[in-house]
Design an enzyme around this catalytic site. Structure first.
Site, PDB file in Angstrom:
ATOM      1  N   LYS A1180       0.853  -1.193   0.000  1.00 44.25           N
ATOM      2  CA  LYS A1180       0.000   0.000   0.000  1.00 44.25           C
ATOM      3  C   LYS A1180       0.884   1.237   0.000  1.00 44.25           C
ATOM      4  O   LYS A1180       1.757   1.387   0.852  1.00 44.25           O
ATOM      5  CB  LYS A1180      -0.932   0.024   1.224  1.00 44.25           C
ATOM      6  CG  LYS A1180      -1.855   1.250   1.224  1.00 44.25           C
ATOM      7  CD  LYS A1180      -3.011   1.114   2.203  1.00 44.25           C
ATOM      8  CE  LYS A1180      -2.602   1.469   3.603  1.00 44.25           C
ATOM      9  NZ  LYS A1180      -3.782   1.532   4.505  1.00 44.25           N
ATOM     10  N   LYS A1289      -9.847  -0.331  11.351  1.00 40.11           N
ATOM     11  CA  LYS A1289      -8.874  -0.120  12.416  1.00 40.11           C
ATOM     12  C   LYS A1289      -9.584  -0.325  13.750  1.00 40.11           C
ATOM     13  O   LYS A1289     -10.366   0.543  14.171  1.00 40.11           O
ATOM     14  CB  LYS A1289      -8.277   1.289  12.322  1.00 40.11           C
ATOM     15  CG  LYS A1289      -7.573   1.588  11.005  1.00 40.11           C
ATOM     16  CD  LYS A1289      -6.848   2.905  11.027  1.00 40.11           C
ATOM     17  CE  LYS A1289      -7.774   4.081  10.977  1.00 40.11           C
ATOM     18  NZ  LYS A1289      -8.329   4.324   9.617  1.00 40.11           N
TER      19      LYS A1289
END
Length: 1720
Positions: A1180, A1289
């Site tokens: 990423k 998250k």
């Protein structure tokens, strides 16, 4: 208002007109009524008991106080009497309620109060069958007590017909405990004695009476006088509400008045004796005798008169109104009857005045009319007032007689089938038969379907079928068939009358009707049939007939009673004299170990009430059928404490899909109340359980036992059965069985709720859920057959949100829920006549009815729309049609898999394209079509409030419906397996409480860590220190009682509105409340179990926790559970009931590397290539970092070119691009084969637009960061296929439970659920590795259930481990390249090794915190005339200059603040004190004249506290006060500026502006203080916390503990004195001082506390107004902070936001910062 009153006070009964012959036979309702005359009525012909007593009671001076009238009164000129309320446990019947109150008053009588005056109220909830009008009608003509009254609550066009058809709710009262009068003498200023008013905090005490009326009690007359009034509070009162009635007794006395306590008791006993001796049995409705009752009283109607009723508090809880006109505008009723004395009777809208209907029997034109008239009249006298008339010639005499009867309601329909079903519906709603009138021939045959339904389901019904006479039978006469025994065994009674003739006594007709009605209404109820042949003429053609046929009817003609009264004598058994045959059953029930209470179809509200009380006593798990009335409930409580509440197992049907569950459930005893059960799986369970005893109870004698397993069949009225059981004492049994079923049910319920709401389309299960949520306690549900009733039973919502509760009555019923009346045609379970039945049900039950049917059922009964359109004496109703263009139920049956679709569609689905909107238009009915959930909710909301009927059409698709039902079943099965697996592995029985739990928390600690990073985080603001970068957070250490330890990491992110100080304050508070907390064994289910545990066990609203705090807390608890079980976190997350089914190869997690794309494209590409060489297969790259999209695109192009196509590339823009920039970037990387672009645009509303215009895959990240509240509603917007991934998250979304729910939504919608770290340490990463594996395993299950193609494992965003230069663990987490695959992976084994052997690296720990002890000591403070020995609680270092002093509210102590003090003591020295009279603080007077010399006013107390502060610290302090403490704090802030630097005012007031209001409040608090001293602390606290101010606090799980803590005050005398002396009525108002304040103030109020919110806003406005002329900003001086989800006590209800507000205010004071608090 004009009243028909005159100056004369005598009136003779209205004479019978001379034109009426003495020989004329008149029916009672045919008697001509007088013209409107004055209601005052002293009648020479009226005979009454010479011992009759008009009960006046204590005289008070008004239900409320008028400013204009009382403003000049001085102190001592009036007193306020406090109402002491005792709420008794709910009673099974009205008679039981009377007994309960009688016993309570007897105890008071035996221990009489020592006070010279008092006001007591005893109240009890009784079932809704207790009818006010019935009780009034039962009172004797020669009443011994007055006043006696009935007042209707009907507000829209009340008339006498509504009394008969709808059983209008109302109020019955007898006697007068208190009266309020205002006469001409008092208006003219006549000198009066001390005035007396009523103070009422805990319940609604209603006063009833009249305005502009002067009632002379001595002379017993009334007359019209402007500005006068007469009100009274009845001694005994029955007030009807929805679903319950409230029985209350009021006692008032005053030795200085005419009524002492002994006299009050004597008067009450007289009222009670009469009311008890003349009570209407439940099964007998006295309202059928209204005519008789009012005829005996010779009541005269005055329809211009209004009966006013008002709470003894005016609107808003004030005691003061501006003038008399406000009292005249109070609520009023236009339908009532009141007997004020033997000679004064007042009535309005209770009788019909249609004088043109007056005719005698002699006036009947022919014998047909005579028989028809007496048939109809006798039906009416038996209480049958609703007639369903079908058109026809042969039935003309009956139709004319019914339609011309002034007190009978008729409805007509051209379709006899629909009409008969309509009658069935009315009987279902009213529990009284409707009468059906039809012509002869096939008109009679058309009644058969409804007759079958009524027979099968015990619905009373009377059929009057016209017929040809005997000579026309079997002779080929037109419209003639054999109607003898036409319905065979489907009717309870049949009789064919002869054709009318004057040779047969009319008595025979009356006894036939009486017998038929008796058969219809006696158990088992059902339809009855009277065949009525008529010869011509059928019209009113004159034909001579002989009066001799009326012989023997004189007594009947002169009364209003039926000719034959059927009397049933019941054998009453004493409580200790149980029938022998019943003893065996009682013995079985008492010895049960695992009992199950199964509630089938129940038809009356009384039976529902009885079963609810029985369930509360038994405490067995309850399985309630949809037709029980208890399946759809509205909770009055907001937390599921199993020990004291009923455990409803609503989703046992879906739990039984699991073989695992079916094998586990073993029941000792099944007690089934009510015969019919909808769920086939539940019925199947009953067969498989083979219980030792299966007891079935129902009032009919028939066998309803298709499985042939019932061992004890009890033929009993359900209420009587409950009465037997409620008398028993049940031993305290373990509630382990209930707890297990409760948790199993809640797990399945949450899964079903998730699935239903996660599906964005409008599914049929969602319709069932939505309608159940839309129902109120004032509405009812009629549910159709086929799929409609099954979906409602399986998916209806039977519980409310944990933080909300509802109540529709002013009384705490001590019941956990209100029931919702539900009906359906389940006798024969046909789909015919459902719409007509529903309309009849709406008339009968007198509620707003929501009818839910399928499209085929609707089409089957479209003639019901013709009945709907007539709108006869009913409330508006809503018909919801689920239109899937066919019979959807067949798609769920086995035949759907074995028949060709073409055959299925034509012969089973019967597919159609009929326009429902067209049908509605043809009948003039409003039609709405909805396509979405929001449209459905809006349509239901609108229809439930409009005054018109409406049809809501919900579109559907048969195949989609079948697929979704299948999906629900599979996920429910999985959830049930998970719940039971966790239960069997983790549960431990608590020998003390019998609760199921896993362990107890011994203690909790935390450590602040600071670890160095290799480079700055990609988004987190770094701490720069000589080019070093750090990550800070907390390590939680949770120690269980067995020594097991679990660790969690709390790593707040600054961009998520968290900071270390705020997080630490929450942790300090949690450390305090966690001590001794029980860890539920169901926490690992992650199906709302964590949220429920946080709320019920800790008393903390889950939404108030910072996401990182909740994540760390969950991590610590789950790790502790794993340690205790000697297992790993993955096994705790996901337990397999059979390890053989556990997926292989899912113990490793692929890692996605993270790259910050700084540098040139070539440099970034080289960096990425090196990561690929290390074994990373997913990368990423961070983009949108201050460079142009074109540069970022060049980087991506170069990277793709460098690494090839096999590497997964992701980019993350972190919402830094505008839409145009994102589109530009997207167009340049279109060919780069990106896996997704994370958060490409700044505005989340542009996300879908970007997907569609760019064609590139998108992932969500920041968009879901604030998803803790209503996540599914938000996620539903992002179902778009262009969104391919959700980046989760856990520390940002609020822990593993929320993360798991988001992941499940993503997986079910075919999106990747990617776990992402936020630069946590190895501790947090280890937990995330387990969690990522868990999600991979869940994804395999989801794919299997959804029949989706299996997807390869996902590379999760845990590559931040590369940033860690050091770690919190002594042994770092191992993440490396897999030797076999060559990929960089994290292993569950390695992560588990770190967690199990975790040792804190002390080099990174900044400090540890194990909790602070509370220092408790006493400090004496000398004052003028007394010494106050304060009890002080202190936390925090004495060296800290920042000192906060906490002042509690009335009845509280300094202990109330401990948790908040623990939270903020890290930066402040926190001190709480027990105010004088409270807790351990003692007052010592210096003189012998103790209590009178020492004043405890707010000013004196503030001065004493100021002296105390001088002893504690020489510097300035911040005062934090709540309620009474808030008034003291505000006073000190405004007056002692040299000692106070700031004040926090929580639910406080600067005083009352109005002088009269202050006087009233002063008298009120004096009365409260006297009450406290006279009756003790326990009764005072009970009444104090029953008031409306505490409605929100009563819903808190710790409410009982809070109330218990209020009973520990050592000095009640001083407590009472403080209440009186510190009254807000005695305190000088501080409003003027507020205008000039320079001391910073923080006003805190609860979101639900409307009263103090208004006061706080007014204080802010006052400060603002005074500073407009200066340059100073108001924000320098004050801030207003509203605490969500809390009421008057926000510091107790929702403490964490209070802590946050205190911290920010503290920071403002310390920093001298003038910035607005809300902006910090």
């Amino acid at each position: 208002m004009k009243l028909l009153l005159r100056d004369s006070f005598f009136h003779l009964p209205y004479p019978i007109p001379q034109s009426q012959s003495r020989n004329t036979k008149c029916l009672p309702w045919m008697r001509p009524l007088p013209p409107p005359l004055q209601f005052l009525n002293r009648r020479n012909s009226y005979h009454f008991n010479l011992s009759s007593k008009v009960v006046f009671g204590v005289r008070f001076d008004g239900p409320i106080m008028e400013i204009g009238k009382d403003s000049g009164m001085e102190d001592g000129d009036f007193v306020v009497e406090t109402c002491i309320t005792r709420t008794l446990p709910p009673a099974l019947t009205l008679e039981k309620g009377l007994e309960s109150i009688k016993d309570a008053v007897q105890k008071l009588k035996l221990n009489p109060p020592s006070t010279s005056s008092g006001f007591f109220r005893f109240q009890v909830a009784v079932p809704p069958s207790a009818k006010a009008l019935d009780w009034f009608c039962c009172q004797p003509e020669s009443s011994e007590v007055f006043p006696v009254f009935f007042m209707s609550k009907e507000t829209k066009n009340p008339d006498c017909k509504s009394l008969y058809v709808n059983e209008t709710r109302g109020v019955f009262g007898i006697g007068s405990a208190v009266h309020f009068t205002r006469s001409s003498s008092s208006i003219s200023g006549e000198k009066t004695t001390t005035k007396r008013y009523l103070s009422n905090d805990s319940t609604l005490v209603m006063a009833y009476g009249f305005t502009d009326v002067n009632f002379d009690k001595e002379l017993s007359f009334m007359k019209h006088e402007e500005d006068c009034y007469y009100f009274f509070i009845p001694q005994l009162e029955l007030n009807e509400y929805e679903g319950t009635s409230i029985l209350a007794v009021t006692l008032a006395w005053c030795d200085s008045s005419i009524c002492t306590f002994a006299e009050a008791i004597e008067s009450y006993e007289l009222s009670l004796h009469q009311a008890t001796c003349h009570i209407c049995p439940t099964e007998k409705r006295c309202s059928k005798s209204i005519i008789s009752t009012f005829r005996k009283l010779n009541v005269l109607e005055d329809r211009t008169l209004l009966m006013v009723y008002t709470n003894t508090l005016s609107a808003g809880g004030n005691y003061v109104v501006k003038d008399f006109m406000e009292l005249k505008e109070m609520s009023s009723s236009r339908q009532f009857c009141i007997r004020l004395s033997p000679t004064v009777v007042v009535s309005s809208n209770m009788l019909d005045n249609d004088s043109d209907k007056c005719y005698s029997v002699q006036d009947c034109a022919n014998i047909n009319a005579v028989w028809a008239s007496i048939i109809i009249e006798e039906c009416f006298r038996n209480g049958l007032t609703y007639f369903c008339v079908a058109p026809g010639s042969r039935s003309s005499p009956l139709a004319v007689a019914a339609s011309t009867h002034p007190l009978i309601t008729c409805i007509a329909c051209f379709d006899e089938r629909s009409l008969a079903f309509h009658a069935v519906g009315y009987a279902r709603g009213s529990c009284r038969p409707a009468v059906v009138i039809t012509s002869s021939g096939t008109a009679v045959s058309n009644l058969l379907p409804a007759v079958v339904e009524a027979n099968q389901d015990f619905v009373p019904l009377l059929l009057l079928t016209a017929d040809r006479p005997a000579e026309l039978q079997d002779a080929g006469a037109n419209q003639s068939i054999n109607q003898i025994n036409h319905f065979g065994s489907f009717v309870r009674f049949f009789f064919s009358l002869p054709a009318p003739t004057d040779h047969i006594p009319a008595r025979m007709v009356l006894t036939t009707v009486d017998s038929a009605v008796h058969w219809a209404t006696s158990s088992p109820c059902g339809p009855v049939h009277i065949n009525c042949p008529f010869r011509e003429p059928l019209e009113n053609s004159p034909s001579k007939w002989m009066l001799s046929c009326l012989k023997g009817l004189d007594f009947w003609m002169s009364s209003a009673e039926p000719f034959t009264k059927y009397i049933q004598i019941k054998h009453a058994h004493a409580s200790n004299n149980t029938p022998a045959e019943f003893s065996e059953v009682l013995n079985v029930i008492q010895k049960v170990n695992k009992g199950l209470l199964l509630i089938g179809a129940i038809h009356t509200e009384d039976e529902i009430w009885a079963v609810l009380l029985l369930a509360k006593r038994l405490l067995w798990p309850v399985v309630a059928d949809i037709l029980s009335g208890l399946r759809l409930r509205k909770f009055l409580i907001s937390f599921p404490e199993i020990k004291n509440n009923i455990v409803f197992v609503d989703h046992l049907d879906h739990a039984l899909l699991s073989d695992f569950v079916r094998g586990w459930i073993r029941v000792d005893v099944i007690l089934q109340i009510g015969s019919r059960i909808t769920s086939k799986r539940v019925l199947k369970l009953l067969e498989e359980c083979t219980p030792l005893s299966y007891i079935m109870v129902d009032k009919h004698p028939f066998r309803y036992d298709p499985s042939h397993i019932v061992t004890h069949r009890i033929h009993s009225n359900i209420v009587e059965f409950a009465d037997y059981l409620l008398k028993l004492k049940f031993p305290n049994k373990s509630n382990e069985w209930s707890t297990c079923l409760h948790t199993l049910n809640m797990t399945v319920a949450r899964e079903l709720s998730f699935q239903i709401h996660a599906e964005s389309s409008l599914t049929e299960p969602l319709v069932s859920r939505t309608i159940s949520e839309a129902l109120s306690t004032e509405s009812a549900l009629f549910i159709g057959n086929s799929m409609a009733i099954r979906d409602a039973d399986m998916y209806g919502c039977g519980w409310s949100n944990c933080s909300r509760g509802i109540a529709t009555t002013p009384l705490d019923l001590e019941l956990p829920s209100h029931f919702i009346l539900v009906a359906g045609n389940r006798g024969a379970s046909g789909i015919d006549g459902l719409l007509s039945t529903a309309v009849g049900f709406a008339v009968g039950c007198n509620k707003r009815v929501l009818c839910v049917v399928g499209d085929i059922s609707f089409l089957h009964d479209t003639n019901g729309l013709a009945i709907l359109n007539q709108r006869t004496l009913r409330k508006p109703m809503t018909i919801l049609v689920i239109n899937n263009h066919g019979g959807a139920i067949f798609s769920l049956l086995p035949i759907a898999d074995r028949v060709e679709p073409k055959i299925l569609s034509k012969y089973f689905y019967t597919s159609h394209n009929v326009s429902i909107s067209g049908l509605c238009m043809a009948h003039g009915v409003k039609h709405l079509e909805v396509q979405t959930k929001a449209e459905l909710q809006d349509a239901l909301f609108t229809s439930q409030r409009e005054e018109m009927d409406s049809v809501i059409e919900v579109g559907g698709h048969i195949d989609n419906n079948a697929i979704f039902h299948s999906t629900l079943r599979k996920f429910a099965l999985l959830a049930a397996n998970d719940a039971l697996s966790v239960l069997q592995r983790l549960s431990v029985k608590d020998s003390v409480s019998d609760d199921l739990f896993l362990c107890k928390v011994h203690r909790m600690e935390y450590s602040l860590f600071r670890i160095q990073l290799c480079s700055p985080p990609t988004k987190i603001t770094a701490n720069y220190e000589h080019n070093n970068f750090y990550r800070e957070g907390f390590i939680l250490s949770l120690y269980l009682d067995d020594g097991s330890v679990g660790y969690g990491e709390v790593a707040p992110l600054d961009f998520c509105k968290e900071n270390l100080q705020g997080v630490e304050e929450q942790l300090r508070l949690i450390l305090h409340v966690m001590k001794g907390a029980k860890i539920s064994c169901f926490i690992p289910l992650l199906k709302g179990s964590f949220s429920s545990w946080i709320w019920t066990s800790l008393g903390i609203l889950p939404s108030s926790l910072f996401p990182s705090v909740r994540c760390g807390l969950e991590m610590a608890i789950l790790n502790a559970i794993a340690a205790r079980q000697d297992s790993n976190l993955l096994s705790i997350f996901h337990s397999w009931k059979d390890e053989r089914h556990k997926p292989k190869g899912l113990s490793k997690v692929k890692i996605c590397a993270l790259v910050d794309s700084k540098g040139t494209p070539t440099e970034v590409a080289a960096s990425v290539a090196s990561l690929v060489e290390e074994g990373f297969v997913a990368i990423k790259l961070k983009v949108a970092r201050q460079r142009s999209p074109m540069h970022d695109a060049e980087v991506i192009q170069e990277v793709r070119k460098k690494v090839g196509q096999h590497i997964e590339l992701r980019v993350d823009a972190n919402r830094n691009w505008t839409f145009q920039e994102a589109i530009q970037f997207g167009s340049l990387v279109r060919d780069c084969n990106l896996q997704y672009i994370e958060e490409p645009v700044k505005d989340e509303t542009d996300i879908i637009r970007f997907c569609e215009e760019s064609g590139l895959p998108v992932a969500l990240d920041e968009t879901i960061d604030s998803i803790q509240e209503n996540p599914l509603d938000m996620l539903a917007k992002y179902k778009h296929p262009g969104i391919v991934a959700i980046v989760i998250k856990p520390s940002v979304v609020g822990g593993f439970e929320n993360a798991a729910m988001i992941a499940q939504w993503a997986q079910q919608h075919g999106k990747m659920a990617v776990v992402s770290a936020t630069f946590e340490s190895g501790l947090g990463l280890s937990a995330y590795i387990h969690f990522s594996c868990y999600l991979e395993q869940k994804n395999v299950e989801v794919c299997k259930i959804m029949n989706n193609k299996s997807v390869p494992s996902i590379a999760h965003g845990l590559g931040t481990y590369q940033w860690l230069k050091e770690d919190v663990a002594t042994t770092p987490l191992k993440i490396s390249q897999n030797a076999f695959t060559g990929f960089v992976e994290a292993s569950v084994v390695d992560a588990d090794q770190l967690l199990k052997s975790f040792q804190v690296n002390h080099h990174v720990v900044q400090r540890n915190f194990t909790g602070e002890s509370v220092c408790r000591y006493q400090l004496p403070v000398e004052s003028n005339g007394f010494t106050c020995l304060f009890k002080v609680q202190e936390i925090g270092q004495t060296s800290k200059e920042n000192v906060l002093v906490f002042l509690h509210g009335f009845l509280g102590t300094g202990e109330d603040w401990i948790s908040i003090m623990e939270a903020i003591s890290g930066c402040s020295r926190c001190i709480s004190i027990d105010l004088p009279g409270h807790g351990g603080t003692k007052i010592q007077n210096h003189s012998n004249n103790t209590m009178k010399e020492s004043c405890m006013s707010v000013e004196v107390v503030a001065d004493v506290i100021c002296n105390l502060i001088h002893q504690i610290t020489p510097g300035k302090v911040t005062i934090v006060g709540y309620s009474m403490g808030a008034r003291i704090a505000l006073y000190m802030a405004l007056k002692f500026t040299d000692k106070v630097k700031g004040a926090v005012v929580i639910s406080g007031s600067p005083g009352l502006k109005n002088e009269v209001a202050r006087k009233v409040r002063k008298a009120k608090d004096d009365s409260r203080a006297s009450f406290l001293v006279a009756y003790g602390l326990h009764l005072f606290v009970e009444n104090w916390y029953a008031g409306p101010l505490w409605s929100s606090l009563r819903g808190h799980p710790k409410f009982k503990q809070i109330v218990a803590s209020r009973l520990h005050h050592e000095d009640v005398q001083s407590l009472a004195k403080l209440l009186s002396d510190s009254s807000v009525g005695r305190q000088l108002p501080l409003w003027e001082d507020l205008k000039h304040t320079e001391t910073p103030l923080l006003f805190i109020v609860g979101e639900k506390d409307s009263k103090f919110k208004a006061i706080a806003h007014e204080m802010c406005y006052t400060i603002d107004s005074s500073r407009k002329t200066s340059d100073a900003s108001s924000s320098d001086v004050y801030e207003l902070f509203e605490i969500p989800d809390s009421g008057h006590a926000p510091h107790l209800e929702n403490p964490l936001p209070v802590v946050s507000a205190l911290r920010r205010f503290n920071f403002k004071l310390e920093d001298g910062n003038t910035t607005n608090l809300s902006s910090q």
